[in-house]
Write a protein that holds these residues in place. Structure first.
Motif, mmCIF file in Angstrom:
data_model
loop_
_atom_site.group_PDB
_atom_site.id
_atom_site.type_symbol
_atom_site.label_atom_id
_atom_site.label_comp_id
_atom_site.label_asym_id
_atom_site.label_seq_id
_atom_site.Cartn_x
_atom_site.Cartn_y
_atom_site.Cartn_z
ATOM 1 N N ALA A 1 21.795 29.719 32.359
ATOM 2 C CA ALA A 1 23.180 29.243 32.269
ATOM 3 C C ALA A 1 23.533 28.857 30.834
ATOM 4 O O ALA A 1 24.644 29.128 30.354
ATOM 5 N N GLU A 2 22.594 28.263 30.127
ATOM 6 C CA GLU A 2 22.816 27.864 28.725
ATOM 7 C C GLU A 2 23.057 29.080 27.839
ATOM 8 O O GLU A 2 23.975 29.097 27.007
ATOM 9 N N ILE A 3 22.238 30.126 28.035
ATOM 10 C CA ILE A 3 22.370 31.328 27.223
ATOM 11 C C ILE A 3 23.633 32.099 27.590
ATOM 12 O O ILE A 3 24.319 32.657 26.716
ATOM 13 N N VAL A 4 23.966 32.133 28.869
ATOM 14 C CA VAL A 4 25.196 32.799 29.302
ATOM 15 C C VAL A 4 26.404 32.145 28.644
ATOM 16 O O VAL A 4 27.361 32.833 28.235
ATOM 17 N N GLU A 5 26.383 30.829 28.496
ATOM 18 C CA GLU A 5 27.489 30.131 27.838
ATOM 19 C C GLU A 5 27.596 30.544 26.368
ATOM 20 O O GLU A 5 28.700 30.725 25.837
ATOM 21 N N LEU A 6 26.472 30.707 25.694
ATOM 22 C CA LEU A 6 26.497 31.173 24.309
ATOM 23 C C LEU A 6 27.061 32.596 24.225
ATOM 24 O O LEU A 6 27.799 32.922 23.296
ATOM 25 N N ARG A 7 26.729 33.427 25.189
ATOM 26 C CA ARG A 7 27.283 34.782 25.226
ATOM 27 C C ARG A 7 28.794 34.733 25.418
ATOM 28 O O ARG A 7 29.529 35.528 24.825
ATOM 29 N N ARG A 8 29.253 33.824 26.254
ATOM 30 C CA ARG A 8 30.692 33.689 26.459
ATOM 31 C C ARG A 8 31.386 33.257 25.175
ATOM 32 O O ARG A 8 32.499 33.695 24.883
ATOM 33 N N GLU A 9 30.722 32.395 24.396
ATOM 34 C CA GLU A 9 31.313 31.967 23.124
ATOM 35 C C GLU A 9 31.400 33.140 22.151
ATOM 36 O O GLU A 9 32.394 33.281 21.425
ATOM 37 N N SER A 10 30.365 33.968 22.112
ATOM 38 C CA SER A 10 30.400 35.163 21.257
ATOM 39 C C SER A 10 31.518 36.095 21.702
ATOM 40 O O SER A 10 32.268 36.642 20.874
ATOM 41 N N ASP A 11 31.642 36.263 23.012
ATOM 42 C CA ASP A 11 32.709 37.084 23.573
ATOM 43 C C ASP A 11 34.077 36.542 23.150
ATOM 44 O O ASP A 11 34.972 37.307 22.753
ATOM 45 N N ALA A 12 34.224 35.226 23.209
ATOM 46 C CA ALA A 12 35.508 34.608 22.856
ATOM 47 C C ALA A 12 35.858 34.823 21.388
ATOM 48 O O ALA A 12 37.032 34.999 21.042
ATOM 49 N N VAL A 13 34.850 34.807 20.526
ATOM 50 C CA VAL A 13 35.102 35.018 19.090
ATOM 51 C C VAL A 13 35.651 36.421 18.851
ATOM 52 O O VAL A 13 36.666 36.605 18.165
ATOM 53 N N VAL A 14 34.994 37.423 19.414
ATOM 54 C CA VAL A 14 35.434 38.803 19.216
ATOM 55 C C VAL A 14 36.782 39.033 19.892
ATOM 56 O O VAL A 14 37.677 39.669 19.326
ATOM 57 N N ARG A 15 36.942 38.497 21.082
ATOM 58 C CA ARG A 15 38.221 38.640 21.789
ATOM 59 C C ARG A 15 39.351 38.001 20.992
ATOM 60 O O ARG A 15 40.474 38.523 20.943
#
Length: 208
Positions: free
Chosen positions: A132-146
């Motif tokens: 869950a912690e790593i998935v949240e970091l992936r979501r943050e990366s996704d948000a930056v590019v988006r």
């Protein structure tokens, strides 16, 4: 090829700040073992042996094999997010910043292909809390590019009907470099980064 050999010019590894030295050696050994054998086929004895240590010495620094994988994954995802944020916060148009983000992100996945392959493709081996912690970091990366793509659309630089889907496609394209890149290939990490930056700008319909 060992993890140490991936790094051109003697640059610091992603865990260059990890101390003590024994803990860092274990991370390097774990990456090599996970990349070669897969997480589930790797034992703590395999990792300790690669690091020149006993299994008992490993447990001084990491309680479980999963904790080792989590540490590797956390450091790698933190680095990925740092790379993307640096590009997003830079100067220039949305197109310039998106190209910089892709170029830097791809270059890291090529230069550190063994490490990045473990970081990006062993997510399902993590326990629920760590996953869950790593998935949240992936979501943050996704948000930056988006965010960059949304800015480009708003400014009329990009023609993207589906920003969410395009963001997923861009990140997937970049991450996949770690799966196939080899130092014996035709292109250097810089060249692959430049190629992918151009491909992504075409994907978003960047105005020339």
């Amino acid at each position: 090829m060992s993890v140490a050999e991936e790094t051109p010019g003697g640059e610091d590894m992603p865990w260059g700040e990890v101390t003590p030295e024994a803990a860092r050696r274990l991370l390097v050994a774990a990456v090599e073992a996970f990349a070669e054998r897969g997480y589930h086929a790797t034992t703590t004895r395999d990792i300790a042996g690669r690091a020149g240590m006993s299994p008992a010495a490993l447990y001084i620094h990491y309680k479980t094999k999963e904790e080792l994988l989590h540490r590797i994954s956390r450091i790698g995802h933190d680095k990925a997010l740092e790379i993307l944020r640096a590009a997003a916060d830079g100067e220039g148009t949305a197109a310039e910043r998106l190209a910089d983000a892709v170029r830097s992100f791809v270059r890291w996945h090529a230069e550190r292909h063994t490490t990045a392959r473990v970081v990006q493709y062993e997510l399902d081996a993590l326990g629920p809390e760590h996953r869950a912690e790593i998935v949240e970091l992936r979501r943050e990366s996704d948000a930056v590019v988006r965010g960059i793509i949304n800015e480009g659309v708003a400014a009329g630089e990009f023609d993207v009907p589906d920003v969410h889907g395009t963001t997923v496609a861009v990140l997937s394209l970049c991450i996949d470099v770690s799966r196939w890149f080899t130092t014996q290939g035709r292109r250097t990490p810089d060249e692959v980064g430049a190629l992918y930056a151009d491909l992504v700008l075409r994907m978003v319909g960047a105005q020339k």
